[in-house]
Design a protein around this motif. Sequence first.
Motif, PDB file in Angstrom:
ATOM      1  N   GLU A 314       3.339  -4.922  22.339  1.00 54.03           N
ATOM      2  CA  GLU A 314       4.712  -5.430  22.199  1.00 54.03           C
ATOM      3  C   GLU A 314       5.098  -5.537  20.735  1.00 54.03           C
ATOM      4  O   GLU A 314       6.205  -5.164  20.341  1.00 54.03           O
ATOM      5  N   MET A 315       4.190  -6.056  19.936  1.00 57.19           N
ATOM      6  CA  MET A 315       4.448  -6.202  18.503  1.00 57.19           C
ATOM      7  C   MET A 315       4.660  -4.827  17.866  1.00 57.19           C
ATOM      8  O   MET A 315       5.587  -4.630  17.082  1.00 57.19           O
ATOM      9  N   ALA A 316       3.807  -3.882  18.236  1.00 56.31           N
ATOM     10  CA  ALA A 316       3.944  -2.529  17.675  1.00 56.31           C
ATOM     11  C   ALA A 316       5.299  -1.938  18.058  1.00 56.31           C
ATOM     12  O   ALA A 316       5.985  -1.329  17.229  1.00 56.31           O
ATOM     13  N   GLN A 317       5.705  -2.133  19.312  1.00 53.51           N
ATOM     14  CA  GLN A 317       7.000  -1.583  19.754  1.00 53.51           C
ATOM     15  C   GLN A 317       8.143  -2.208  18.964  1.00 53.51           C
ATOM     16  O   GLN A 317       9.077  -1.526  18.547  1.00 53.51           O
ATOM     17  N   GLN A 318       8.063  -3.511  18.763  1.00 54.30           N
ATOM     18  CA  GLN A 318       9.124  -4.209  18.039  1.00 54.30           C
ATOM     19  C   GLN A 318       9.208  -3.724  16.593  1.00 54.30           C
ATOM     20  O   GLN A 318      10.298  -3.416  16.092  1.00 54.30           O
ATOM     21  N   LEU A 319       8.055  -3.665  15.933  1.00 55.69           N
ATOM     22  CA  LEU A 319       8.061  -3.264  14.523  1.00 55.69           C
ATOM     23  C   LEU A 319       8.490  -1.809  14.374  1.00 55.69           C
ATOM     24  O   LEU A 319       9.161  -1.424  13.416  1.00 55.69           O
ATOM     25  N   TRP A 320       8.085  -1.012  15.334  1.00 54.07           N
ATOM     26  CA  TRP A 320       8.453   0.412  15.347  1.00 54.07           C
ATOM     27  C   TRP A 320       9.979   0.540  15.450  1.00 54.07           C
ATOM     28  O   TRP A 320      10.607   1.294  14.707  1.00 54.07           O
ATOM     29  N   ALA A 321      10.542  -0.220  16.384  1.00 53.12           N
ATOM     30  CA  ALA A 321      12.001  -0.175  16.570  1.00 53.12           C
ATOM     31  C   ALA A 321      12.713  -0.663  15.305  1.00 53.12           C
ATOM     32  O   ALA A 321      13.717  -0.089  14.868  1.00 53.12           O
ATOM     33  N   LYS A 322      12.187  -1.706  14.690  1.00 56.28           N
ATOM     34  CA  LYS A 322      12.798  -2.240  13.467  1.00 56.28           C
ATOM     35  C   LYS A 322      12.775  -1.182  12.354  1.00 56.28           C
ATOM     36  O   LYS A 322      13.772  -0.979  11.650  1.00 56.28           O
ATOM     37  N   ALA A 323      11.623  -0.519  12.200  1.00 59.81           N
ATOM     38  CA  ALA A 323      11.518   0.499  11.141  1.00 59.81           C
ATOM     39  C   ALA A 323      12.474   1.650  11.411  1.00 59.81           C
ATOM     40  O   ALA A 323      13.029   2.250  10.476  1.00 59.81           O
ATOM     41  N   ALA A 324      12.690   1.938  12.709  1.00 51.56           N
ATOM     42  CA  ALA A 324      13.621   3.025  13.056  1.00 51.56           C
ATOM     43  C   ALA A 324      15.059   2.638  12.724  1.00 51.56           C
ATOM     44  O   ALA A 324      15.914   3.510  12.552  1.00 51.56           O
ATOM     45  N   LEU A 325      15.336   1.342  12.646  1.00 52.49           N
ATOM     46  CA  LEU A 325      16.705   0.885  12.383  1.00 52.49           C
ATOM     47  C   LEU A 325      17.079   0.910  10.901  1.00 52.49           C
ATOM     48  O   LEU A 325      18.250   0.761  10.549  1.00 52.49           O
ATOM     49  N   VAL A 326      16.108   1.083  10.025  1.00 57.38           N
ATOM     50  CA  VAL A 326      16.426   1.072   8.580  1.00 57.38           C
ATOM     51  C   VAL A 326      17.439   2.181   8.284  1.00 57.38           C
ATOM     52  O   VAL A 326      17.274   3.316   8.724  1.00 57.38           O
ATOM     53  N   ASP A 327      18.480   1.802   7.569  1.00 60.84           N
ATOM     54  CA  ASP A 327      19.511   2.782   7.205  1.00 60.84           C
ATOM     55  C   ASP A 327      18.969   3.647   6.061  1.00 60.84           C
ATOM     56  O   ASP A 327      19.018   3.270   4.888  1.00 60.84           O
ATOM     57  N   ARG A 328      18.424   4.785   6.408  1.00 64.88           N
ATOM     58  CA  ARG A 328      17.723   5.627   5.431  1.00 64.88           C
ATOM     59  C   ARG A 328      18.653   6.186   4.360  1.00 64.88           C
ATOM     60  O   ARG A 328      18.275   6.284   3.192  1.00 64.88           O
ATOM     61  N   ASN A 329      19.874   6.564   4.773  1.00 66.66           N
ATOM     62  CA  ASN A 329      20.818   7.105   3.773  1.00 66.66           C
ATOM     63  C   ASN A 329      21.146   6.043   2.741  1.00 66.66           C
ATOM     64  O   ASN A 329      21.127   6.300   1.534  1.00 66.66           O
ATOM     65  N   GLN A 330      21.433   4.860   3.266  1.00 70.95           N
ATOM     66  CA  GLN A 330      21.792   3.785   2.349  1.00 70.95           C
ATOM     67  C   GLN A 330      20.612   3.413   1.433  1.00 70.95           C
ATOM     68  O   GLN A 330      20.788   3.250   0.229  1.00 70.95           O
ATOM     69  N   LEU A 331      19.449   3.345   2.023  1.00 74.12           N
ATOM     70  CA  LEU A 331      18.261   2.998   1.233  1.00 74.12           C
ATOM     71  C   LEU A 331      18.043   4.027   0.126  1.00 74.12           C
ATOM     72  O   LEU A 331      17.807   3.667  -1.035  1.00 74.12           O
ATOM     73  N   ALA A 332      18.175   5.297   0.475  1.00 76.02           N
ATOM     74  CA  ALA A 332      17.975   6.352  -0.525  1.00 76.02           C
ATOM     75  C   ALA A 332      18.986   6.219  -1.656  1.00 76.02           C
ATOM     76  O   ALA A 332      18.629   6.332  -2.839  1.00 76.02           O
ATOM     77  N   SER A 333      20.226   5.930  -1.310  1.00 78.69           N
ATOM     78  CA  SER A 333      21.217   5.863  -2.394  1.00 78.69           C
ATOM     79  C   SER A 333      21.010   4.593  -3.231  1.00 78.69           C
ATOM     80  O   SER A 333      21.199   4.612  -4.444  1.00 78.69           O
TER      81      SER A 333
END
Length: 401
Positions: A314-333
């Motif tokens: 459950e923890m792995a699924q939650q953290l996985w989902a959270k990491a997938a939510l990171v706004d990669r475009n925004q983070l890169a800029s």
Amino acid sequence: METEIMKKKSEQLALEALDQLKIELPSWGFANTGTRFGKFTQPSAATSIQEKLADAAFVHQLTGSCPTVAVHVAWDFTPGGDNAQYVSDSAAELGVSIGSINPTLFEEQKYKYGSLGNPDAEIRKAAQDHIIDSIKIARKIGSRDIVLWFADGSNYPGSANIRKRKAWFEEGLRRCASSLTSSERLLIEYKPFEPAFYHTDIADWGMSCLLARKCGPGAKVLVDTGHHYNSQNIEQIVAWLLSEGMLGGFHFNDRKYADDDLTLGSIDPYQMFRIINEIFSFGWENGEMPDIGYMIDQSHNLKNKLEAAVQTVEMAQQLWAKAALVDRNQLASCQENCDVVKAEECLRQAFFTDVTPLVNEWRRNHNLPDNPLEALRESGYLERITDERAERNQPPKSSYV
Ligand code: RM4
Ligand code: MN
Ligand code: MN
């Protein structure tokens, strides 16, 4: 409006990411294990490979993310691996399959002064042969990864020739790697101390990486999250190994002090998130996720073993989902513009998002229970295995002294 659409889009990506997440459970996580001071036996613990597989398969049924089970050769196979096909068939009947094969190179008396690093050439050869036999078992049952962890090292300064032992490791690992086919992999674990308390032959990721490089393309590094010094930046190690094409897999667990093998995320979920974030970052930049084995390596002395496994997944699924939510475009800029605070906020926002509704949606899409832990407690499975196995789980008679 636009932000609503973007939110929906990132949630969709997170749901798809959850489909990709496959975590391997360790067979030994379902058996009675202990500390060097004693074992507190659980009446429901698995007492055979069949029972370990049944427990792992049930965790998979509840969580939907654990189709494979790691095995330890000496603990799960008969000598010579004669029952490997039978074990693999039993797994298939239960709806799972055998994943990584872990040669057992640390329990037998002959390994007192090491396995591949032992000064005695005959013992080194026996250790190599055990690894090569394990590769053959893997081939027979269609497993890809052979995971190597060595207890080799020394307890007192001057008692071992560190450079000679390094050379023996190179020689031994090379011989083993030369028997791999192109679809098989040797994953080399590292660990700074324990059971050796002065020097460990493969103590850190750099040593694993150097050795793996000398073995050819089939050898990679395995990062066990518990095998680091306190406060070491594990996500940086992960980022470097990814960029070098040398990260083969993980043993996930959490820790407070040493190799504590605690439940994933129980102590520091943000660190685990940062590790997974590096994997997603790499995937985003390269157009596809790296080919890594995600395995659990935990043992639970106090918690019920199935409950701990469900919590972990459950923890792995939650953290996985959270990491997938990171706004990669925004983070890169933000990184490009050196906007320190906003960059950090990209991670924090994703990490602090409550992904429970999202993970529940994923579960419903896959006909899985909303609350796997509750479903486990209500299933009657724990009562049944307690009745069936209690007799075989008597406390051990031997003591530390
Ligand atoms: C070690 C290491 C290995 C595992 C054994 C049981 O500490 O983490 O991966 O095979 O424990
Ligand atoms: Mn491990
Ligand atoms: Mn360990």
